[in-house]
Design an enzyme around this catalytic site. Structure first.
Site, PDB file in Angstrom:
ATOM      1  CG  ASP A 139      33.372  38.209  29.770  1.00 25.30           C
ATOM      2  OD1 ASP A 139      33.285  37.911  30.950  1.00 25.30           O
ATOM      3  OD2 ASP A 139      34.401  38.097  29.094  1.00 25.30           O
ATOM      4  CG  ASP A 149      38.039  35.799  31.257  1.00 25.25           C
ATOM      5  OD1 ASP A 149      37.893  36.164  32.430  1.00 25.25           O
ATOM      6  OD2 ASP A 149      37.750  36.502  30.287  1.00 25.25           O
ATOM      7  CG  ASP A 177      37.136  39.014  26.594  1.00 28.19           C
ATOM      8  OD1 ASP A 177      37.512  38.868  27.775  1.00 28.19           O
ATOM      9  OD2 ASP A 177      36.516  40.016  26.203  1.00 28.19           O
TER      10      ASP A 177
END
Length: 1249
Positions: A472, A797, A793
């Site tokens: 990310d 996901d 997070d």
């Protein structure tokens, strides 16, 4: 329960006083609350209205306030805990030390040794009358005259003693491992906190401290830790599949369905609830109690032989329900296969099968091969000894077998048998699993210090093989401390914070309202902790940046929020990954409504038809104005690496109320107030960490929801993309367009053209992330299968984290759902911690290799010495007890010493090994054989000419029960000295010259080597008869030491020989190769017996010993993996009610998907449906936000392209997985492999080794 509930309602008013006493002064009893929580929807609302008028009435009875919460005084909390219980489920008692000892005693080889020792003892005390007669020949003569015959019992006793030693050491190891994992588990649980309101203040408390009556703040991504009733909610959607098995998200609202249940996930929205049931009284707790989580029922049931329940319970209990009510552990999805076949359940209970990592697969296979070879050697040894004796005595000497001589002969046979068993003991490398476990446990403990909280042991070792990391951007590569640095308002582009006096009051007022109201009320800017520090940001960081912007305009957002509290918000459309925006509707004084919206600038601007000009008046905003704005404002901001957010509003006139559920007609015709550019600086340590990754052969890709220009700018700052490189940066839409065919299906060949160059995927949905990860993993281009790590997070996901080989969840910013799906939690959310994980993972691999190199040298030498010695001199130069001592050094101590080497930066200078790399490289093979040659030469020299050299009596051909000779003592001592110095050599496996490098950095190693040396002196000087040793003088000791040190010199000689010249050397310890996985096994999906077990069935039961140990290790590992406390467990176990439904689903899926294909071989086949039916099938198909329709089609596709369905001869590369053998060569789970080719063990050792 329902009737009980009604009756409670009926008599409540009459017996009010009695009930109040019952409930210790609270207006509700435990049983009432329990029965209330059993109801759903309209029934529940009716019950609340009947018994308490409304939810606030319930709060009054529980002595709590919907806004202020309960008071924080300990007496009150204690009282609540006494009456309503604590929020934890009592953990299962750990195995006692004695149970572990008993388990260690189950070891087959040890049992054989014990029996042999007992027979030997019995015979020593039995003195037959014919003992003295000449008829038995010189067989029994010897040292009798020295009164030695009485000492015949010593050998048996010594063997028993050493068996006890081995057992205690094994049990102690298991015990300490279990203790470590429990510690780790409780650490995981303490990590989990929940926000509650106490005394009007928001506080975060550990989940285990929640009490009934607490007002809990529920938000997107939470795993609910207790049951409660909703007081206020915005657009709240819950995934209740863990309790009901229904994967549709359930909408919760105060007036329709206010019941929130523990163990369920918040998929969207936010709200507040009053806690009504905790721990064993919550819905999940009740299910647990039914499943006998206490363990007592389980034992009773087990005795009755209800295997199936037993299995569910065992798994349940392995899930160590510890304090903290909710652990982050994934549960093995029992419900999917539960009850499918009782036999499988039996197997599941007896063999703790959790996925095996690549390493464990290779090790099991290697161990089976070595064990077979050892078995053959020991059998041959015994046969040769017996034949030799029989021929010598009865043929050459021509004696007849006399009845009175039988005991004497039997004693000889027992002695031969014991020698055979000791050869086997030394040959079977039962230290291997021990080394793996020690090494992993040690790494896991140390990784904690490096901010890696490992939830699945094998993730640690898989990380060492990682070839790709999909990270990310926000919070991992950047600091996640966001600030607004540019803005565009009233036709002006401000490069820094605007002066409030330049803005019209109307614009300013709208902006402040739009930001203060249209953001989570839990998001705040608090004064700094230290003087002169930065203000603290609490809650969503993007919203914090906007609130900070308001504060920077010298306005205060708090009064606006007080004027319109959260309860008064008319309608909230919360942020999710599909909308990429958030909108809130408030009521205006004139009876109309005003909607505030904020979100990704290109998305919100498309919905704007007006914009505020410099005087604060509306001006029309046409598509061409929008294009100009994108070009002149948004792109320049994005190219500076800023995240752009558009803030807009819309007024609805009084009169006819719009249809609020039709979002597309509501959030449209907006008026743009401002566009802001938010900066999230790159973490200072990230560029360096990414450089290290690239040097170590790991490709870093950034997957972000941000604008492509922003993403590209940040990627360049991090060093993910470098000028002059050939790379791709794509947006989610473009990515999907390129990888899908006309029908909208994803094609692996198209993906294979893109992913190798792809470095940045922007504006991506969670589905895109999942697609990318799956595409990289399933790709067959390149000789190695890619091993992918993913960071995540958000709740969405989850699929990508589960799909990846290693999922990293963020400890700080991560939601519970993400943590639940991950393998490792980064406690500091920092990318550089991932690099540490890679280092530890590679270190584990190297530690195991070091241990193997050492252990195999000892094995080869000891087996050959015992074998040839026995054949030539009818007696093994190394006695049973000595062998056991050597085995102890080799296995237990060496695995401790070599498995605890700390990692060095040098590990990051090489490329990943890849999944097919053999455990024993050619360099290691060279070392093993080289050192074996040296040791064998020395030992045979000593054996045959040692007595001449040292001028002592020969120890060869000594009769039964003769006293220990100096000759054999010297051989034993030299052997051990050589092992000790070779242990130092084994510290390096890549042919390095300096074996002492960093030796003092490992105190464990030094103390073990010195300790072993000390004990050896004691054994030789004072061991006497039990150890078959006679004391040596100084000169003899010095010679032994000299020969030992020679190992180090010889090591240098071996290092000087280039490996490349030795073409004849073979590598060993590959993963299973494709030809070993036969069709019949592929069809054995139902069976899931590992090959190793199949081998055993062929009668090689002796080898069970190693497997048994492996089993114990694996059990500990699997308890660790499973150890979720109750909600982790129930999350992963569709409730009892839905088990049958689930089995049906899974069976149906099986029949359609697994047409004769190989069993899901792991995380490699990345969680096919079997492993996590819920995550993939149930949770994500029905709801569009998470995986788009194309994915659904894919999961119901014909077997042509499904997750590794059996490959047709199509050109589609994706299916050639099975032909190419790339995936199958790895085995991370389910199939602890071993060769199943019916070759002779010795042959298979050479070839497949």
């Amino acid at each position: 329960m329902g009737d009980m509930a009604n009756s409670t309602v009926d008599f409540y008013p009459k017996n009010q006083r009695r009930e109040l006493n019952h409930a210790g002064g609270f207006g509700c009893t435990l049983s009432e609350l329990r029965s209330l929580m059993e109801l759903r929807g309209a029934e529940a609302i009716q019950k609340v209205q009947e018994a308490y008028t409304d939810v606030s009435g319930l709060c009054r009875r529980l002595k709590t306030s919907p806004t202020e919460g309960i008071s924080d005084n300990t007496a009150d909390l204690e009282k609540r805990r006494q009456i309503y219980g604590q929020n934890l489920i009592p953990p299962k008692k750990p195995k006692t030390f004695l149970q572990l000892v008993w388990e260690a005693l189950q070891d087959v080889t040890l049992i054989i040794l014990e029996i042999a020792a007992i027979i030997s003892l019995g015979l020593a005390f039995y003195a037959p009358p014919g003992e003295e007669s000449e008829a038995c020949g010189n067989v029994a003569s010897g040292g009798e005259n020295e009164g030695e015959s009485e000492a015949g019992w010593i050998e048996g006793a010594a063997i028993l003693l050493s068996v006890i030693c081995v057992v205690l050491v094994t049990a102690f190891n298991d015990w300490s491992k279990e203790k470590q994992f429990r510690g780790l588990q409780s650490r995981i649980e303490q990590e989990q906190k929940f926000t509650v309101i106490r005394n009007g203040q928001q506080v975060q408390i550990p989940v285990s401290e929640l009490v009934v009556g607490d007002i809990a703040q529920v938000k997107y991504g939470d795993l609910l830790p207790a049951d409660g009733v909703l007081i206020q909610g915005n657009d709240l959607k819950i995934d209740e599949s863990s309790l009901t098995g229904e994967s549709d998200h359930v909408r919760k609202s105060v007036d329709k369905d206010p019941m929130l249940l523990s163990g369920t996930h918040v998929m969207e929205g936010s709200g507040r609830m009053v806690v009504t049931a905790v721990g064993v009284n919550s819905q999940t707790g009740i299910i647990f109690t039914l499943l006998g989580a206490g363990g007592e029922e389980e034992e009773k049931k087990d005795k009755k032989g209800k295997q199936q329940d037993g299995a569910v319970e065992n798994n349940q209990n392995k899930a160590k329900k510890q304090d903290g009510a909710v652990a982050m552990e994934m549960q093995p999805l029992k419900s999917a296969e539960g009850g499918e076949m009782e036999e499988r359940e039996k197997k599941k209970t007896s063999v703790p099968k959790k996925e095996k990592s690549v390493l464990q697969g290779k090790l099991t296979k290697l161990a089976v091969q070595i064990g077979k070879a050892g078995l053959v050697m020991s059998a041959i040894t015994v046969i040769i000894l017996v034949l030799y004796f029989v021929i010598e005595t009865f043929v050459i000497a021509g004696r007849t077998w006399l009845a009175e001589c039988t005991p004497v002969y039997v004693q000889y046979f027992v002695k031969f048998f014991i020698i055979g068993v000791t050869v086997l003991v030394v040959a079977v490398p039962e230290g291997l699993p021990l080394a793996v476990t020690i090494s992993l446990a040690y790494s896991v403990k140390k990784m904690m210090k490096d901010n890696n909280l490992v939830r699945h042991l094998d993730a640690c070792e898989t990380m060492g093989n990682a070839t790709a990391i999909c990270s990310d951007k926000t919070g991992t590569l950047t600091t996640n401390r966001m600030t607004v640095v540019q803005s565009y308002m009233g036709d002006t582009h401000y490069k820094e914070a605007p002066d409030p006096s330049n803005l019209t009051p109307k614009t300013l007022d709208l902006l402040v309202h739009a930001i203060a109201i249209n953001s989570a009320y839990t998001t705040k800017i608090l004064p700094p902790e230290k003087e002169g520090g930065l203000p603290r940001q609490v809650g969503n960081k993007t919203e914090c940046a906007l609130l900070g912007f308001v504060v920077g305009l010298q306005r205060d957002y708090q009064p606006v929020r007080e004027q319109i509290p959260e309860e008064k918000l008319y309608k909230v459309y919360t942020f999710n990954s599909v909308r990429k925006s958030m909108s809130t509707v408030t009521c205006m004084p004139d009876g109309g409504y005003r909607l505030f919206s904020k979100g990704a600038s290109e998305i919100v601007l498309k919905k704007c038809t007006n914009i505020l000009n410099s005087n604060g008046e509306l001006r029309s905003f046409r598509p061409r104005d929008r294009d100009e704005m994108v070009r002149k404002v948004i792109e320049p901001m994005a190219c500076d690496g800023l995240r752009t957010i558009c803030i807009a509003y819309r007024d609805f006139p009084a009169g006819k109320e719009p249809d609020w559920d039709n979002e597309n007609d509501i959030v449209i015709d907006l008026t743009c107030i401002a566009v802001v550019g938010i900066e999230d600086p790159v973490r200072p340590e990230v560029p360096d960490a990414i450089r290290k990754c690239q040097r170590a052969g790991i490709t870093v890709r950034m997957v972000t929801g941000d604008n492509i220009n922003t993403a590209r700018a940040i990627a360049a700052k991090c060093g993910i993309i470098q000028p002059g490189e050939d790379f791709l940066c794509l947006e989610g839409k473009e990515f999907n367009r390129r990888i899908r065919n006309e029908k909208g299906e994803i094609e692996q060949e198209r993906l294979d053209k893109i992913w190798p160059k792809l470095r940045v995927l922007a504006r991506s949905s969670p589905t895109d992330k999942h697609t990318l990860v799956k595409g990289i993993i399933d790709s067959t281009i390149g000789d190695q299968r890619q091993v992918v790590a993913v960071t995540g997070d958000g709740t969405n996901d989850g699929p990508a984290l589960k799909k990846a080989d290693v999922g990293f969840a963020m400890g700080i910013a991560g939601t519970d759902v993400a943590k639940e799906a991950s393998d490792i939690i980064l406690t500091d959310d920092n990318f550089s911690s991932i690099v540490k994980a890679v280092m530890w993972g590679r270190n584990v691999y190297d530690s195991i290799s070091k241990f193997l190199q050492f252990q195999l040298t000892v094995n080869v030498v000891a087996v050959i010495v015992a074998f040839t010695g026995a054949c030539i001199t009818q007696d093994s130069p190394l006695k049973a007890v000595q062998m056991l001592w050597v085995n102890l050094i080799m296995d237990t101590f060496a695995s401790l010493a070599l498995a605890t080497e700390p990692p060095t930066e040098a590990l990051l200078l090489r490329k990943p090994y890849g999944r097919n790399k053999p455990l024993i490289s050619r360099t290691m093979m060279k070392n093993i054989l080289g050192h074996a040659v040296y040791q064998l030469t020395i030992i045979f020299t000593l054996l045959f000419v040692g007595e001449v050299f040292f001028d002592i009596d020969s120890g060869r051909n000594a009769p039964l029960h003769s006293p220990p000779s100096e000759h054999y003592t010297i051989i034993f001592n030299t052997f051990v000295m050589m092992q000790l110095f070779n242990e130092i050599n084994a510290r390096k496996i890549h042919g390095e010259r300096n074996v002492f490098n960093g030796i003092f950095g490992n105190p464990i190693f030094c103390s073990i080597v010195l300790g072993t040396f000390g004990i050896q002196i004691v054994i030789v000087q004072f061991g006497g008869k039990p150890f078959s040793c006679s004391p040596l003088n100084t000169e003899q000791w010095l010679w032994c030491l000299f020969v030992g040190v020679g190992e180090l010199v010889w090591g240098q000689v071996i290092a000087a020989i280039p490996t490349s010249q030795l073409k004849c050397l073979k590598e060993a310890g590959h993963g299973p190769s494709k030809d070993e996985i036969t069709d019949e096994e592929m069809a054995e999906d139902e069976e899931e017996i590992d090959h190793a077990e199949r081998e055993l069935r062929r009668g090689q039961i002796l080898w069970f010993r190693g497997l048994n140990r492996i089993q114990t290790q694996m059990e500990v590992v699997s308890t660790f993996k499973r150890s979720g406390s109750f909600q982790g467990a129930v999350r992963r176990r569709s409730s009892v009610l839905s088990q049958l439904h689930d089995i049906r689903v899974v069976k149906a899926f099986r029949s359609s998907l697994y047409g004769g294909l190989e069993k899901p071989d792991t995380k490699t086949s990345i969680h096919n449906f079997m492993t996590t039916p819920e995550f993939l099938i149930n949770d994500y198909i029905h709801n569009i936000p998470l995986i788009d329709d194309t994915d659904v089609e894919e999961s119901e596709c014909p077997p042509r392209r499904c997750f590794r369905a059996s490959p047709p001869p199509s050109p589609n590369k994706n299916n050639n997985a099975i032909d190419s053998g790339i995936y199958l060569s790895t085995v991370v789970s389910k199939t602890p492999t071993s060769s199943s080719s019916p070759v002779s063990p010795l042959h298979s050792m050479e070839t497949s080794l």
